[in-house]
Design a protein around this motif. Structure first.
Motif, short mmCIF file in Angstrom:
data_model
loop_
_atom_site.label_atom_id
_atom_site.label_comp_id
_atom_site.label_asym_id
_atom_site.label_seq_id
_atom_site.Cartn_x
_atom_site.Cartn_y
_atom_site.Cartn_z
N ALA A 112 0.83 -1.21 0.00
CA ALA A 112 0.00 0.00 0.00
C ALA A 112 0.87 1.25 0.00
O ALA A 112 0.60 2.22 -0.73
N ALA A 113 1.91 1.26 0.82
CA ALA A 113 2.80 2.41 0.87
C ALA A 113 3.54 2.59 -0.46
O ALA A 113 3.74 3.72 -0.93
N LEU A 114 3.94 1.47 -1.05
CA LEU A 114 4.64 1.54 -2.33
C LEU A 114 3.72 2.09 -3.42
O LEU A 114 4.14 2.93 -4.23
N MET A 115 2.47 1.63 -3.45
CA MET A 115 1.52 2.13 -4.43
C MET A 115 1.30 3.63 -4.24
O MET A 115 1.23 4.39 -5.22
N LYS A 116 1.19 4.07 -3.00
CA LYS A 116 0.99 5.49 -2.72
C LYS A 116 2.17 6.31 -3.22
O LYS A 116 2.01 7.38 -3.82
N GLU A 117 3.37 5.80 -2.98
CA GLU A 117 4.58 6.50 -3.43
C GLU A 117 4.63 6.56 -4.95
O GLU A 117 4.89 7.62 -5.55
N ASN A 118 4.39 5.43 -5.60
CA ASN A 118 4.45 5.39 -7.06
C ASN A 118 3.35 6.22 -7.71
O ASN A 118 3.54 6.76 -8.81
N SER A 119 2.20 6.32 -7.05
CA SER A 119 1.09 7.07 -7.63
C SER A 119 1.39 8.55 -7.76
O SER A 119 0.70 9.26 -8.51
N GLN A 120 2.43 9.03 -7.08
CA GLN A 120 2.81 10.43 -7.22
C GLN A 120 3.29 10.73 -8.63
O GLN A 120 3.33 11.88 -9.06
N LYS A 121 3.67 9.69 -9.36
CA LYS A 121 4.14 9.87 -10.73
C LYS A 121 3.02 9.71 -11.76
O LYS A 121 3.27 9.84 -12.96
N ASN A 122 1.82 9.42 -11.30
CA ASN A 122 0.68 9.36 -12.22
C ASN A 122 0.33 10.76 -12.70
O ASN A 122 0.32 11.71 -11.92
N GLU A 123 0.04 10.87 -13.98
CA GLU A 123 -0.37 12.17 -14.51
C GLU A 123 -1.76 12.53 -14.02
O GLU A 123 -2.63 11.68 -13.87
N LYS A 124 -1.97 13.80 -13.78
CA LYS A 124 -3.28 14.30 -13.35
C LYS A 124 -3.94 14.99 -14.54
O LYS A 124 -3.56 16.08 -14.94
N LEU A 125 -4.93 14.33 -15.10
CA LEU A 125 -5.65 14.93 -16.21
C LEU A 125 -6.53 16.07 -15.71
O LEU A 125 -7.09 15.99 -14.60
N VAL A 126 -6.65 17.11 -16.50
CA VAL A 126 -7.52 18.24 -16.17
C VAL A 126 -8.51 18.43 -17.32
O VAL A 126 -8.27 18.00 -18.45
N ARG A 127 -9.61 19.07 -17.03
CA ARG A 127 -10.60 19.33 -18.06
C ARG A 127 -10.00 20.25 -19.13
O ARG A 127 -9.27 21.19 -18.81
N ILE A 128 -10.30 19.96 -20.37
CA ILE A 128 -9.73 20.71 -21.49
C ILE A 128 -10.00 22.20 -21.34
O ILE A 128 -9.10 23.03 -21.56
N GLU A 129 -11.23 22.55 -20.93
CA GLU A 129 -11.56 23.98 -20.84
C GLU A 129 -10.82 24.70 -19.72
O GLU A 129 -10.77 25.94 -19.70
N ASP A 130 -10.21 23.92 -18.80
CA ASP A 130 -9.46 24.54 -17.70
C ASP A 130 -7.97 24.66 -18.01
O ASP A 130 -7.21 25.18 -17.17
N MET A 131 -7.53 24.21 -19.16
CA MET A 131 -6.11 24.26 -19.51
C MET A 131 -5.74 25.67 -19.96
O MET A 131 -6.58 26.50 -20.31
N ASP A 132 -4.45 25.95 -19.94
CA ASP A 132 -3.92 27.24 -20.38
C ASP A 132 -4.38 27.52 -21.82
O ASP A 132 -4.10 26.73 -22.72
N PRO A 133 -5.08 28.61 -22.06
CA PRO A 133 -5.58 28.90 -23.41
C PRO A 133 -4.48 28.96 -24.46
O PRO A 133 -4.71 28.62 -25.63
#
Length: 642
Positions: A487-508
């Motif tokens: 569980a701790a290893l998964m939590k640590e590795n998950s920090q490298k998962n990309e965080k998708l954001v809504r297209i309309e909230d991205m830098d224009p």
């Protein structure tokens, strides 16, 4: 002595599922089914309204019942009133199905529009009879033949028809019915929105039903999050077991142990994901199938199909395979289940290469005979991913499938996480191969190289780091796996998962002059030999001088490989399947060079230490899959500050 033995219920009202996807249950003209005081009414505003039950949930797969079981006759039972004409039909595959080539870079999250058209199945009317009754009456009719691939029935209404009960059954010698004690083990981690409705569904619709399974059914809920009210939920057929967070493999190992130690002892264990929607009928059909199974399939697994939770009339997988180049993929093509062509396709599609490639049953719904657990042991402590594939390969499992034995589950293309798909999958594939000898002919080092190269070329450098870590941790050997807190290893590795954001909230400024087209993203990515060589040698521009690169943003899906959209780009917009979310990436030459050096170093170590490390893993196999190890491991993981 012959007895009547129920095979499958005809599902008339399955709540939201039948309301939103009626073609999975029946095809009709004019008037819908509606509930009426414990019955289902077939309304007819005019003479001749027709209901066709040749569907995914309501046809009977006689090709499977003949293959797997002692069944040699089939009857239809109706308890109904009204005026109607009943027609029994037989259905056969008319045209061969063409297999889709699944290569290393295929995106397996297929959309409905990607599913090829199939030939129309053949349909034969076997028998037609008319009935009329003002009160609920029993109607029993034998199918004249069960030689077709599927059988089903049609009703043409002459008035409003009410059906209180409908099911297929067989007449069989009582001595041929096997004793079955069915346990279900579902592992959950803080997913109350799914698990609580599923517990109540199984408690009432299976444990309290009026069919034989009710007296031979136990549900073990393995609560890895320790957030459920164990005392309040336990009762009747339900038992809740608080458990340390040891992932799916640890939860299912605990469930297997509980099933073997319950009274009466289970004969079979269904391993069930917590984040699924389902029908109680899947468990009833599984129980009935196991009760009549032939000796040749006595130790076979039953694999429930994964239907897409996002597109609920889409079949995704019921048997998986490890392809020749070491990737995991469905063994069958995708099918639309709201058409008879798709239903027949799922039931009749052959697997001509089944003897050459490893096959497996996913643990979203997989029924394992306890005798396999006794013979081959418990899962490896892999936390998540690869436990189900390794286990089926280790057991050399025959796999039975059946229409209507299924769950709705989010397909994996919608669930990509590098912490799982780059670290857990790659590390666990190597561990399974080394420890229990599965996948002996597969070169997972090649898979590692392919995925690392893909991530490097698409500027997903965190994915590259997780791939390197997967190989390094495999090289640390079994002692590392015994000690690590998954569980701790998964939590640590998950920090490298990309965080998708809504297209309309991205830098224009990123979106300026960018067009996102579903049609364009669906294009097949064909390359000639020169383009392939160029992409390989330049690593998509990492090795080119700046004047040969372009700052024009390339748009690619989050999963799959689209080389023609990334070539010579220094910026990429990676979008989700529904085009609503995305992430922006940029080329970083210095980081790429450092990762390449580190990757080549770890692969060199894997080649150099191969024999020693594999021998260490193999020597640990018996221990890591034993009940004694798992009980001690669960105790240690449950200890304070474990």
């Amino acid at each position: 002595m012959n007895i009547d033995f129920r095979l499958a219920n005809v599902l008339l009202d399955e709540g939201d599922h039948s309301a939103s996807n009626p073609d999975l249950y029946w095809h009709r003209t004019q008037v819908p089914l509606r509930s009426a005081e414990g019955t289902c009414a077939l309304g007819a505003t005019s003479m001749g309204v027709r209901y066709d039950f040749a569907t995914y949930f309501n046809a009977l797969s006689t090709i499977k019942w003949r293959r797997y079981t002692v069944v040699d006759n089939v009857w239809l039972h109706l308890r109904a009133k009204g005026d109607f004409t009943l027609t029994l039909v037989g259905i056969t595959e008319n045209q061969p199905f063409i297999r889709v080539d699944v290569g290393a870079n295929t995106d397996f999250s297929l959309a409905l529009e990607d599913v090829d058209e199939l030939g129309e199945p053949g349909r034969t009317r076997l028998l037609t009879r008319s009935f009329s009754s003002d009160v609920l009456s029993d109607v029993d009719v034998e199918f004249p033949s069960i030689a077709d691939d599927l059988v089903a029935f049609e009703l043409v209404c002459g008035s409003e028809v009410q059906i209180a009960e409908a099911y297929y059954y067989t007449k069989v010698d009582e001595s041929l019915v096997r004793p079955v004690e069915l346990a279900v083990a579902t592992t959950t981690f803080r997913k109350e929105d799914y698990i609580l409705p599923n517990v109540e569904l199984l408690r009432h619709q299976v444990g309290e039903c009026d069919e034989p399974i009710a007296d031979h059914f136990t549900l073990h809920v393995i609560d890895n999050g320790r957030t459920l009210d164990a005392e309040g939920l336990t009762g009747g057929c339900v038992r809740v077991h608080p458990n340390p967070n040891v992932g799916g493999s640890g939860g299912f190992a605990r469930g297997m142990i509980e099933a073997m130690e319950q009274t009466p002892r289970a004969t079979h264990v269904v391993l069930l994901d917590d984040d699924v929607e389902m029908s109680a009928e899947s468990f009833k059909r599984t129980y009935n199938l196991l009760s009549l199974v032939k000796d040749a399939y006595r130790s076979a697994f039953v694999s429930g199909a994964m239907l897409s939770l996002e597109q609920q009339n889409l079949f995704h997988e019921d048997i998986g395979q490890v392809t020749g180049d070491g990737f995991y993929a469905p063994a069958k093509r995708a099918h639309r289940l709201d058409s008879l062509k798709g239903v027949v396709g799922v039931e009749t599609e052959n697997l001509p290469f089944a003897e050459k490639r490893e096959r497996y049953a996913g643990w979203w719904f997989c029924c394992v005979p306890v005798e396999n657990i006794e013979r081959h042991g418990l899962p490896l402590p892999l936390f998540v991913r690869g436990d189900d594939t390794e286990y089926a390969a280790r057991c050399h499992a025959k796999i039975m499938t059946m229409n209507g034995i299924s769950v709705w589950h989010m397909t994996f293309g919608s669930k990509f996480r590098a912490s799982v798909d780059r670290y857990q999958v790659l590390r666990n594939s190597l561990i399974g191969q080394a420890t229990t000898g599965v996948y002996a002919d597969h070169d997972f080092a090649k898979v590692v190289r392919v995925l690392f190269g893909y991530d490097l070329k698409t500027f997903y450098y965190e994915g590259c780091e997780l791939t390197i870590r997967a190989v390094r941790d495999f090289l640390r050997g079994p002692e590392y796996l015994k000690r690590v807190d998954g569980a701790a290893l998964m939590k640590e590795n998950s920090q490298k998962n990309e965080k998708l954001v809504r297209i309309e909230d991205m830098d224009p400024s990123i979106l300026e002059d960018v067009e996102v087209s579903r049609e364009e993203l669906g294009d097949i990515q064909r390359r000639n030999l020169a383009e392939r060589a160029f992409d390989y040698l330049t690593l998509n521009g990492h090795r080119l001088p700046d004047p040969l690169l372009t700052d024009e943003i390339g748009v690619i899906p989050f999963t799959g490989y689209y080389p023609n959209y990334i070539r010579n780009r220094t910026r990429l917009l990676v979008v989700s399947a529904d085009l609503h979310e995305g992430v922006y990436r940029e080329m970083d030459r210095s980081r790429s060079e450092a990762l390449e050096r580190e990757f080549e170093s770890v692969l060199a170590e894997l080649r150099r230490e191969h024999d020693r490390v594999y021998a260490e893993w193999a020597a640990s196999a018996a221990e890591l899959t034993s009940v004694a190890f798992w009980k001690d491991y669960l105790r240690r993981m449950a200890a304070p500050e474990a």
